[in-house]
Design a protein around this motif. Structure first.
Motif, PDB file in Angstrom:
ATOM      1  N   ILE A 127     -32.286  -2.590  19.331  1.00 17.35           N
ATOM      2  CA  ILE A 127     -31.344  -1.586  19.098  1.00 17.35           C
ATOM      3  C   ILE A 127     -30.026  -1.686  19.709  1.00 17.35           C
ATOM      4  O   ILE A 127     -29.076  -0.911  20.019  1.00 17.35           O
ATOM      5  CB  ILE A 127     -32.029  -0.248  19.534  1.00 17.35           C
ATOM      6  N   SER A 128     -29.862  -2.992  20.032  1.00 11.70           N
ATOM      7  CA  SER A 128     -28.533  -3.302  21.033  1.00 11.70           C
ATOM      8  C   SER A 128     -27.762  -4.504  19.915  1.00 11.70           C
ATOM      9  O   SER A 128     -28.298  -5.649  19.715  1.00 11.70           O
ATOM     10  CB  SER A 128     -28.841  -4.104  22.411  1.00 11.70           C
ATOM     11  N   ARG A 129     -26.559  -4.169  19.499  1.00 10.62           N
ATOM     12  CA  ARG A 129     -25.854  -4.915  18.633  1.00 10.62           C
ATOM     13  C   ARG A 129     -25.583  -6.227  19.405  1.00 10.62           C
ATOM     14  O   ARG A 129     -25.459  -7.427  19.010  1.00 10.62           O
ATOM     15  CB  ARG A 129     -24.634  -4.103  18.273  1.00 10.62           C
ATOM     16  N   GLU A 130     -24.989  -5.885  20.615  1.00  9.77           N
ATOM     17  CA  GLU A 130     -24.634  -7.192  21.797  1.00  9.77           C
ATOM     18  C   GLU A 130     -25.896  -8.173  21.810  1.00  9.77           C
ATOM     19  O   GLU A 130     -25.719  -9.227  21.728  1.00  9.77           O
ATOM     20  CB  GLU A 130     -24.151  -6.769  23.139  1.00  9.77           C
ATOM     21  N   GLN A 131     -26.806  -7.650  22.189  1.00  7.49           N
ATOM     22  CA  GLN A 131     -28.142  -8.486  22.216  1.00  7.49           C
ATOM     23  C   GLN A 131     -28.361  -9.365  20.877  1.00  7.49           C
ATOM     24  O   GLN A 131     -28.478 -10.567  20.957  1.00  7.49           O
ATOM     25  CB  GLN A 131     -29.277  -7.715  22.538  1.00  7.49           C
ATOM     26  N   ALA A 132     -28.471  -8.912  19.738  1.00  5.12           N
ATOM     27  CA  ALA A 132     -28.746  -9.568  18.629  1.00  5.12           C
ATOM     28  C   ALA A 132     -27.595 -10.398  18.425  1.00  5.12           C
ATOM     29  O   ALA A 132     -28.107 -11.570  17.803  1.00  5.12           O
ATOM     30  CB  ALA A 132     -28.832  -8.362  17.363  1.00  5.12           C
TER      31      ALA A 132
END
Length: 386
Positions: free
Chosen positions: A201-206
């Motif tokens: 649910i993390s854009r930064e991680q993906a």
């Protein structure tokens, strides 16, 4: 302030002996802690109102007053460890936190809409920040220190342990629920020849993971776990179950059950608590992991009823103490590069978070479990690996 040269050398606050001050002194003394004492775990008081906040708000008041600079300790990890070992949190039960406890019990604070909040607040702080604190694979979960001497070794040992517990074979399709920056997926693909789908649910991680591993058979999705409905040979979830919430434990297990092929294995890696109660630390909930909740063994057991056979349960919670202390050392070393951007308040908040959590694991107040779950059980039994 900041960096490895952190100091508590400030002018001590000269307090008046009110009844609350005397009660606080007595409680701390029972844990071997002094106010303005000489031990690394002693509280150095810098302002008035700290006892009043602690008795009114418990751990929330303790943490907020630390972040505000009202008190210090050379070793907050040792302070928290001693407070918990002496069970002082059971002797201070602030009435102001009753509403917080009732919300945790009756409301679903981890709905599909609210589930994205922790990604925005915590995991999207910035990849550069986490890269400075974590190991090279950006593994933001407990390392396995059995034969390791460095953080990188401990994290790779944990990832390999998970792969071996799952019995990964080339060509298998693996689901990672809460994949983070892709540390498990990349390791499993590189060393065991599997292909992986990860949801976060993390854009930064993906986005970071997609750019980091373009040549591996990995798919990173920005997706809520409740929307999953496709078959996998194996499922893994490392450090995500803490964000699910007791209202959703059964739903979570039903999703894993419908996505796992017959004869498949599911490894759940999660922090856990010793008591079955829907309550999270109010300071951690407010400032670090909004809407988080630690499960108990009984709650997980209820959630898997008639869905999975529990083949193995492994506790290495003491290893999280060492992991957090390694993260803290990296954080302190890297802080000068983030001081201007993030500021003094963030420094104190993050330092308190890392060290307070280390103290809680050291006191064995919270645990780290790896569960191996199977549909219908493993033929002739499951053989643990270590």
């Amino acid at each position: 302030m900041g960096s490895a040269e952190y100091t508590t050398e400030r002018t001590p606050y000269i307090y008046h002996h009110s009844s609350l001050h005397r009660l606080l002194l007595d409680l701390l003394a029972s844990a071997g802690i002094e106010v303005n004492g000489s031990h690394p775990w002693d509280i150095q008081l810098h302002a008035s109102g700290v006892p009043e906040r602690i008795f009114a708000e418990g751990s929330l008041g303790l943490g907020e007053s630390y972040v505000a600079g009202a008190w210090d300790a050379e070793r907050p990890d040792e302070l928290i460890c001693r407070l918990l070992q002496a069970r002082l949190h059971e002797k201070v039960r602030p009435s102001r936190l009753i509403f917080h406890a009732l919300k945790a019990r009756w409301l679903n604070r981890q709905t599909s809409k609210r589930a994205w909040q922790v990604g925005e607040v915590h995991y999207d702080l910035g990849n550069d920040f986490y890269a400075a604190m974590l190991d090279p694979r950006m593994t933001y979960t407990c390392g396995y220190w059995h034969n390791a001497t460095t953080l990188e070794q401990a994290q790779e040992a944990k990832l390999d342990l998970v792969c071996r517990k799952l019995g990964l074979k080339p060509g298998m399709r693996v689901l990672d629920i809460g994949c983070g920056w892709g540390s498990f997926m990349s390791y499993a693909a590189e060393h065991y020849g599997v292909e992986c789908v990860g949801v976060t649910i993390s854009r930064e991680q993906a986005e970071w993971a997609r750019q980091r591993y373009p040549g591996l058979p990995l798919e990173f999705r920005l997706q809520d776990y409740r929307d999953l409905n496709e078959p996998f040979d194996r499922i893994v979830s490392i450090g995500m179950f803490e964000h699910v919430g007791h209202k959703n434990y059964r739903t979570y297990m039903e999703v894993a059950h419908r996505c796992l092929k017959e004869q498949g294995l599911f490894l759940l890696h999660t922090i856990g608590k010793n008591l079955r109660r829907p309550h999270t630390d109010p300071w951690i909930d407010k400032y670090i992991f909004p809407n988080g909740e630690l499960p108990s063994i009984g709650q997980i057991g209820d959630a898997v009823d008639n869905l999975f056979v529990v083949e193995d349960l492994h506790n290495f919670g003491a290893d999280y103490d060492q992991t957090l202390m390694a993260w803290h050392a990296n954080f302190e070393q890297a802080w000068p590069g983030f001081r201007d951007e993030l500021g003094e308040r963030f420094y104190r908040m993050w330092r308190y978070y890392l060290l307070a959590c280390a103290g809680a694991f050291r006191a064995r107040e919270i645990q780290l479990w790896q569960w191996v779950l199977a549909k219908g059980g493993v033929d002739q039994g499951y053989r643990r690996v270590s």
